[in-house]
Design a protein around this motif. Structure first.
Motif, PDB file in Angstrom:
ATOM      1  N   ASN B 229      12.174   1.909  10.083  1.00 56.49           N
ATOM      2  CA  ASN B 229      12.038   2.767   8.918  1.00 56.49           C
ATOM      3  C   ASN B 229      10.556   2.923   8.559  1.00 56.49           C
ATOM      4  OD1 ASN B 229      12.187   4.146   6.572  1.00 56.49           O
ATOM      5  ND2 ASN B 229      13.766   2.839   5.639  1.00 56.49           N
ATOM      6  N   LEU B 230       9.961   3.953   9.144  1.00 56.78           N
ATOM      7  CA  LEU B 230       8.517   4.122   9.008  1.00 56.78           C
ATOM      8  C   LEU B 230       8.112   4.448   7.573  1.00 56.78           C
ATOM      9  CD1 LEU B 230       6.122   3.994  10.984  1.00 56.78           C
ATOM     10  CD2 LEU B 230       6.218   6.476  11.129  1.00 56.78           C
ATOM     11  N   ASP B 231       8.925   5.285   6.911  1.00 50.91           N
ATOM     12  CA  ASP B 231       8.574   5.683   5.543  1.00 50.91           C
ATOM     13  C   ASP B 231       8.538   4.491   4.595  1.00 50.91           C
ATOM     14  OD1 ASP B 231       8.356   8.254   6.298  1.00 50.91           O
ATOM     15  OD2 ASP B 231      10.472   8.744   5.881  1.00 50.91           O
ATOM     16  N   ALA B 232       9.537   3.619   4.748  1.00 51.31           N
ATOM     17  CA  ALA B 232       9.568   2.418   3.915  1.00 51.31           C
ATOM     18  C   ALA B 232       8.376   1.526   4.206  1.00 51.31           C
ATOM     19  CB  ALA B 232      10.861   1.647   4.172  1.00 51.31           C
ATOM     20  N   SER B 238       1.198   0.575   1.515  1.00 53.46           N
ATOM     21  CA  SER B 238       0.134   1.296   0.801  1.00 53.46           C
ATOM     22  C   SER B 238      -0.237   0.589  -0.504  1.00 53.46           C
ATOM     23  CB  SER B 238       0.550   2.743   0.531  1.00 53.46           C
ATOM     24  OG  SER B 238       1.812   2.728  -0.091  1.00 53.46           O
ATOM     25  N   ASN B 239       0.629  -0.328  -0.954  1.00 52.28           N
ATOM     26  CA  ASN B 239       0.305  -1.056  -2.184  1.00 52.28           C
ATOM     27  C   ASN B 239      -0.531  -2.302  -1.932  1.00 52.28           C
ATOM     28  OD1 ASN B 239       1.801   0.751  -3.687  1.00 52.28           O
ATOM     29  ND2 ASN B 239       3.717  -0.357  -3.240  1.00 52.28           N
ATOM     30  N   HIS B 240      -0.745  -2.643  -0.642  1.00 50.58           N
ATOM     31  CA  HIS B 240      -1.506  -3.858  -0.363  1.00 50.58           C
ATOM     32  C   HIS B 240      -2.982  -3.654  -0.699  1.00 50.58           C
ATOM     33  CE1 HIS B 240      -3.213  -7.243   1.793  1.00 50.58           C
ATOM     34  NE2 HIS B 240      -1.991  -7.776   1.842  1.00 50.58           N
ATOM     35  N   GLU B 241      -3.580  -4.684  -1.268  1.00 50.49           N
ATOM     36  CA  GLU B 241      -4.953  -4.549  -1.784  1.00 50.49           C
ATOM     37  C   GLU B 241      -6.018  -4.381  -0.694  1.00 50.49           C
ATOM     38  OE1 GLU B 241      -4.900  -9.371  -2.186  1.00 50.49           O
ATOM     39  OE2 GLU B 241      -4.974  -8.105  -3.979  1.00 50.49           O
ATOM     40  N   SER B 242      -5.750  -4.873   0.530  1.00 47.09           N
ATOM     41  CA  SER B 242      -6.762  -4.802   1.585  1.00 47.09           C
ATOM     42  C   SER B 242      -6.736  -3.482   2.350  1.00 47.09           C
ATOM     43  CB  SER B 242      -6.562  -5.932   2.609  1.00 47.09           C
ATOM     44  OG  SER B 242      -6.531  -7.167   1.949  1.00 47.09           O
ATOM     45  N   VAL B 243      -5.729  -2.662   2.069  1.00 45.18           N
ATOM     46  CA  VAL B 243      -5.568  -1.448   2.877  1.00 45.18           C
ATOM     47  C   VAL B 243      -6.448  -0.319   2.363  1.00 45.18           C
ATOM     48  CG1 VAL B 243      -3.930   0.361   3.533  1.00 45.18           C
ATOM     49  CG2 VAL B 243      -3.260  -2.051   3.629  1.00 45.18           C
ATOM     50  N   LYS B 252       3.632   5.938  14.935  1.00 43.45           N
ATOM     51  CA  LYS B 252       3.059   4.637  14.574  1.00 43.45           C
ATOM     52  C   LYS B 252       2.223   4.819  13.324  1.00 43.45           C
ATOM     53  CE  LYS B 252       2.489   3.246  19.355  1.00 43.45           C
ATOM     54  NZ  LYS B 252       1.497   3.196  20.430  1.00 43.45           N
ATOM     55  N   ALA B 253       2.143   3.785  12.538  1.00 42.44           N
ATOM     56  CA  ALA B 253       1.258   3.823  11.379  1.00 42.44           C
ATOM     57  C   ALA B 253      -0.036   3.110  11.733  1.00 42.44           C
ATOM     58  CB  ALA B 253       1.918   3.137  10.193  1.00 42.44           C
ATOM     59  N   ASN B 272       8.541 -10.127   3.478  1.00 42.63           N
ATOM     60  CA  ASN B 272       8.964 -10.384   2.114  1.00 42.63           C
ATOM     61  C   ASN B 272       9.492  -9.129   1.450  1.00 42.63           C
ATOM     62  OD1 ASN B 272       8.212 -12.984   2.428  1.00 42.63           O
ATOM     63  ND2 ASN B 272       6.248 -12.788   1.352  1.00 42.63           N
ATOM     64  N   LYS B 273       9.037  -7.978   1.945  1.00 42.97           N
ATOM     65  CA  LYS B 273       9.502  -6.717   1.376  1.00 42.97           C
ATOM     66  C   LYS B 273      10.651  -6.136   2.196  1.00 42.97           C
ATOM     67  CE  LYS B 273       5.632  -5.597  -1.351  1.00 42.97           C
ATOM     68  NZ  LYS B 273       5.140  -4.541  -2.210  1.00 42.97           N
ATOM     69  N   ASN B 274      11.249  -7.008   3.012  1.00 40.75           N
ATOM     70  CA  ASN B 274      12.415  -6.619   3.806  1.00 40.75           C
ATOM     71  C   ASN B 274      12.133  -5.543   4.858  1.00 40.75           C
ATOM     72  OD1 ASN B 274      14.307  -8.398   2.845  1.00 40.75           O
ATOM     73  ND2 ASN B 274      14.659  -7.095   1.032  1.00 40.75           N
ATOM     74  N   ILE B 275      10.941  -5.580   5.379  1.00 43.62           N
ATOM     75  CA  ILE B 275      10.629  -4.645   6.457  1.00 43.62           C
ATOM     76  C   ILE B 275      10.371  -5.422   7.731  1.00 43.62           C
ATOM     77  CG2 ILE B 275       8.926  -2.978   7.310  1.00 43.62           C
ATOM     78  CD1 ILE B 275       8.659  -2.209   4.275  1.00 43.62           C
TER      79      ILE B 275
END
Lengths: 284, 296
Positions: B229-232, B238-243, B252-253, B272-275
């Motif tokens: 699930n690429l969108d998830a 995108s919420n990670h602070e280092s990105v 691919k992302a 942890n985010k179920n991905i």
């Protein structure tokens, strides 16, 4: 100086074409000696070169230096190709990168010119001396070694002519074009003078007052070089007597004239200095 | 450290082209320098100026702290620019001896250097009979004749076949390992990346970057991620602070970073985010990518 000469001589000597040409050149100087063998008989007029006075001291110096200088074209080809090759092989650039200065590069060529001219002069000196000792009617020391100025003129004429070749080859960078240009230049001096004299200034061949315009021609490079040694043939006794009987008098200065020495020296300096200037200014 | 070559504010203008524009650099003993730049960026002109074959318009350069005139300094330099230039009618050995005469050194090293580049067997063959690879190796032998303080190579592998490129590259490595200072102008970026410690990047005669190779590559790198699930995945990361930013390419992302982040750390975070990731790859930008980014 020795280093620069050995560099240049290696470049020339290992090149088959240059090696063959220089051997042909020095062999052809020996051919001069074979003039002594010329003999012909028209019945009313018998000619034997060996007895005709060609080889009398000091006249022989004049005669051999004049004739031998025609062969210099062989060496001119070597000089032109030794410069033009440096461009086509890209070795001028490589020589500079390897640590030769532009001045050294030019000097190595110029020293070679001087060496060639010197060896050629010594050759002509030796051959003339031998021919003279064999056939000359006069063999007193003082007579043998008079009129040595012709040898000096011969040397200078060669240095100047080769410097001219060096300069043109550096300018044009292609051997065939350079040799062609030298020929065109030679024609140009005469044709240009004729056009200037007869067309533009309106002289006719009968006019006497043409010294100024004739001097312009005499000051040109190739003309001044050829004026260094005047033609020796009309100086011979038998030619003089022939021309006297048909009523023509030949009144001519046969000596090497200092004014031409000065002009030719000036041209040599101009050619070498301009060559250096061109080399220095050019991006390779 | 001893300075071998110092160039300050060098300019070269051809009629319409400003080929070298205010280039300054300093070559220190023992380093291996790469000059990078697209064709026509002024690399060869710059080298031509310091090698005495091109006249500068303004600026200055001095060899060995200005203690020697340029042509004497060049006797202690080995240089190959563009194609190998030798006298075609002379043998390999004769050509090298001529170079010895020009550099004013004895002939001792001729055989040794021919052996180093693998041409000893062909030393009596005329230069014109050589293949391009052999010619180029002869040029290297010639440049090494005086055991130079610095070796300057301009596109040494240009026009060679794969074997030839390999041979030259191996030679450069050997020479670099001996501690010789090298200045290498090349298009082959992986070569520069492997051999050089410092780089200078030029474009249109202007210096774009100058410094160590590591400095040029110094970045946090990026991740190549794939998930069912690429969108998830994109949403979550995108919420990670280092990105820094995210690009999608071939399903691919590509995740670029602005702060250090370890692969395990990222994996744990996503887990942890179920991905669940099907692919996780951490990469560094190569010199090539950095170079293209700089020069475009």
């Amino acid at each position: 100086m020795k280093r620069l000469l050995t560099i240049e001589l290696q470049k020339i000597w290992l090149n088959k074409a240059s090696r063959v040409l220089s051997i042909i050149y020095f062999l052809s100087l020996f051919l001069l000696a074979s003039i002594a063998l010329i003999e012909f008989d028209f019945g009313f007029f018998k000619f034997e070169a060996a007895k005709s006075g060609f080889f009398n001291f000091p006249y022989i110096w004049h005669f051999t230096t004049f004739v031998a200088s025609w062969f210099k074209l062989f060496l001119a080809v070597i000089i032109v190709s030794m410069v033009a090759n440096e461009f086509s092989y890209g070795t001028l650039k490589q020589n500079l990168i390897d640590g030769m200065s532009k001045k050294e590069f030019l000097l190595s060529k110029f020293y070679t010119i001087i060496l060639f001219s010197l060896v050629s002069t010594l050759f002509v000196f030796g051959i003339s001396l031998i021919l003279g000792l064999k056939y000359s009617s006069y063999t007193e020391m003082s007579i043998i070694f008079s009129d040595m100025s012709y040898l000096f003129a011969y040397f200078l004429k060669h240095v100047a002519f080769f410097s001219f070749c060096l300069f043109l080859a550096l300018l044009i960078k292609r051997s065939a074009f350079t040799l062609g240009f030298i020929f065109v230049w030679f024609l140009g001096e005469n044709v240009g003078h004729a056009i200037l004299k007869y067309k533009i200034l309106g002289y006719t061949p009968k006019d006497k007052n043409t010294e100024v315009i004739d001097w312009v021609k005499d000051a040109l490079p190739l003309e001044s070089m050829s004026n260094l040694i005047t033609e020796p043939f009309t100086r011979l006794n038998f030619v003089k007597s022939v021309s006297n009987t048909v009523g023509a008098t030949i009144d001519k200065n046969y000596q090497v004239q200092p004014i031409f020495v000065a002009i030719v020296l000036a041209w040599t300096f101009i050619f070498i200095l301009t060559s250096y200037y061109i080399l220095k200014k050019r991006d390779l | 450290m001893e300075t071998i070559l110092k160039i300050s504010n060098l300019h070269k203008k051809f009629k319409k082209v400003h080929a070298v524009n205010n280039v300054s650099l300093e070559i220190k003993k023992g380093n291996v320098y790469g000059i990078l730049g697209p064709n026509g960026s002024g690399k060869s002109t710059t080298l031509g100026i310091v090698l005495n074959v091109v006249n500068k318009t303004s600026g200055d350069f001095e060899w060995f702290d200005g203690s020697l005139s340029t042509h004497d300094a060049l006797k202690k330099v080995g240089a190959i620019i563009e194609r190998p230039n030798f006298y075609p009618y002379m043998t390999a050995e004769e050509n090298l001896k001529l170079v010895c005469k020009i550099k004013n050194i004895p002939f001792d090293k001729v055989n040794e250097k021919l052996e180093l580049v693998g041409l000893f067997d062909r030393k009596d063959s005329k230069f014109k009979t050589f293949s391009l690879g052999m010619k180029q190796r002869l040029a290297i032998a010639s440049a090494l004749l005086n055991d130079p303080e610095i070796l300057i190579l301009d596109e040494p592998t240009n026009g060679l076949d794969p074997q030839g490129i390999r041979q030259i590259r191996d030679l450069i490595k050997i020479i670099a390992n001996q501690g010789t200072t090298i200045l290498l102008a090349s298009h082959l970026l992986d070569e520069v990346e492997k051999v050089c410690s410092h780089v200078i990047v030029l474009r249109y005669g202007v210096t774009l970057y100058q410094g160590t190779v590591d400095g040029m590559l110094a970045n946090e790198g990026f991740f190549e991620l794939q998930s069912d699930n690429l969108d998830a995945l994109i949403q979550a990361i995108s919420n990670h602070e280092s990105v820094d930013k995210i690009e999608v390419q071939d399903g691919k992302a590509l995740v670029y970073l602005k702060a250090p982040l370890e692969a395990g750390e990222l994996n744990q975070y996503l887990f942890n985010k179920n991905i669940v990731l099907t692919q996780l790859l951490k990469r560094k930008t190569s010199l090539e990518e950095q170079f293209l980014k700089l020069t475009n």
